[in-house]
Motif scaffolding. Structure first.
Motif, mmCIF file in Angstrom:
data_model
loop_
_atom_site.group_PDB
_atom_site.id
_atom_site.type_symbol
_atom_site.label_atom_id
_atom_site.label_comp_id
_atom_site.label_asym_id
_atom_site.label_seq_id
_atom_site.Cartn_x
_atom_site.Cartn_y
_atom_site.Cartn_z
ATOM 1 N N GLU A 1 0.873 -1.174 0.000
ATOM 2 C CA GLU A 1 0.000 0.000 0.000
ATOM 3 C C GLU A 1 0.906 1.219 0.000
ATOM 4 O O GLU A 1 1.605 1.485 0.986
ATOM 5 N N ILE A 2 0.911 1.965 -1.112
ATOM 6 C CA ILE A 2 1.841 3.081 -1.285
ATOM 7 C C ILE A 2 1.125 4.398 -1.072
ATOM 8 O O ILE A 2 0.032 4.621 -1.606
ATOM 9 N N SER A 3 1.736 5.294 -0.291
ATOM 10 C CA SER A 3 1.129 6.597 -0.019
ATOM 11 C C SER A 3 1.113 7.452 -1.282
ATOM 12 O O SER A 3 1.849 7.205 -2.237
ATOM 13 N N HIS A 4 0.265 8.489 -1.270
ATOM 14 C CA HIS A 4 0.164 9.368 -2.434
ATOM 15 C C HIS A 4 1.497 10.068 -2.715
ATOM 16 O O HIS A 4 1.809 10.383 -3.859
ATOM 17 N N GLU A 5 2.281 10.317 -1.674
ATOM 18 C CA GLU A 5 3.572 10.973 -1.845
ATOM 19 C C GLU A 5 4.654 9.974 -2.250
ATOM 20 O O GLU A 5 5.793 10.351 -2.529
ATOM 21 N N HIS A 6 4.330 8.669 -2.243
ATOM 22 C CA HIS A 6 5.240 7.592 -2.635
ATOM 23 C C HIS A 6 6.462 7.472 -1.724
ATOM 24 O O HIS A 6 7.473 6.901 -2.106
ATOM 25 N N ASN A 7 6.400 8.031 -0.520
ATOM 26 C CA ASN A 7 7.546 7.921 0.383
ATOM 27 C C ASN A 7 7.255 7.067 1.612
ATOM 28 O O ASN A 7 8.095 6.925 2.494
ATOM 29 N N ILE A 8 6.053 6.516 1.677
ATOM 30 C CA ILE A 8 5.703 5.583 2.747
ATOM 31 C C ILE A 8 5.009 4.380 2.112
ATOM 32 O O ILE A 8 4.067 4.531 1.341
ATOM 33 N N VAL A 9 5.520 3.193 2.433
ATOM 34 C CA VAL A 9 4.939 1.967 1.882
ATOM 35 C C VAL A 9 4.598 1.022 3.025
ATOM 36 O O VAL A 9 5.440 0.744 3.884
ATOM 37 N N LYS A 10 3.359 0.565 3.051
ATOM 38 C CA LYS A 10 2.939 -0.438 4.022
ATOM 39 C C LYS A 10 2.891 -1.787 3.315
ATOM 40 O O LYS A 10 2.256 -1.926 2.264
ATOM 41 N N VAL A 11 3.565 -2.776 3.892
ATOM 42 C CA VAL A 11 3.625 -4.099 3.279
ATOM 43 C C VAL A 11 2.970 -5.123 4.195
ATOM 44 O O VAL A 11 3.314 -5.212 5.387
#
Length: 242
Positions: free
Chosen positions: A14-24
């Protein structure tokens, strides 16, 4: 506890809109499992080595792609290392980009940085490479430093301001700023570059295997399962944001 059977492990991101936080989120045999980041020094070392493996696999794929380009066919251009480079030829642009990308990515961990992956000293791998492979390795590092990443001294791009005198027209005088850029580095050594990258990849995988074994035996498996469970959640967050 037994070590995880990696082929049975899958994940969703799950990638944040800013693409700097990813939940796996992780799954075993398609069933959700708990997880947490094991951020000990040795755990981070293993993660860093996996970063190098990821990049070397990209280098291998990129170099193998270059061999499929029409420009690399001997029947098309038997003297490819001497062709006159021009920005109007898309095949030359693609080939140049692929080779430059491979050089930069290969040399990435032989330059000091602040990331998770370790700095690799060339001397560390010298004993595990043939003399020819090590010479090529040093050439690639030099190309990264003095041709692609920085404007250093190299044989691939030469520039002069040239005075032109036309003796047939009253000694008319003019000048040009001329750049000679014709030889594409390593274009005739792609196979050797592939062999070198595969050797480097084996070295890093061996390093990871040894450290991963130590991580399991001396750290992970020493912690009671209850403590692991208490730290685990339904996902792991990947981010460099503090």
């Amino acid at each position: 506890m037994s070590q995880p059977n990696e082929p049975n492990i899958t994940f969703e991101k799950e990638i944040s809109h800013e693409h700097n936080i990813v939940k796996v989120r992780y799954f075993k045999d398609k069933h959700p499992i708990k997880s947490y980041a094991f951020d000990t020094s040795l755990g981070k070392q293993c993660a860093g080595l996996q970063l190098i493996i990821k990049d070397l696999e990209i280098v291998l794929a990129t170099l193998k792609l270059t061999l499929t380009l029409p420009l690399m066919e001997p029947s098309t251009n038997p003297n490819i290392d001497y062709f006159q480079f021009t920005t109007s030829n898309p095949d030359q642009l693609i080939l140049t980009s692929l080779i430059n990308s491979s050089i930069i990515t290969y040399a990435k961990y032989f330059t000091q940085g602040k990331g998770l992956a370790p700095f690799i000293n060339s001397e560390k791998i010298k004993s595990e490479l043939s003399s020819d492979a090590y010479i090529l390795h040093e050439k690639i590092i030099d190309l990264r430093h003095n041709f692609i990443a920085h404007g250093g001294v190299n044989d691939f791009e030469l520039a002069k301001t040239v005075i032109l005198i036309d003796l047939t027209h009253s000694h008319s005088l003019t000048y040009v700023h001329h750049v000679h850029h014709s030889v594409m580095p390593l274009v005739n050594n792609i196979e050797a570059f592939i062999d070198l990258t595969e050797s480097f990849l084996r070295i890093i995988k061996s390093m990871l295997q040894k450290r991963s074994k130590a991580l399991w035996e001396t750290e992970i498996n020493k912690i009671p399962i209850g403590l692991h469970i208490s730290k685990a959640g339904d996902h792991v967050t990947f981010s460099n944001k503090s």
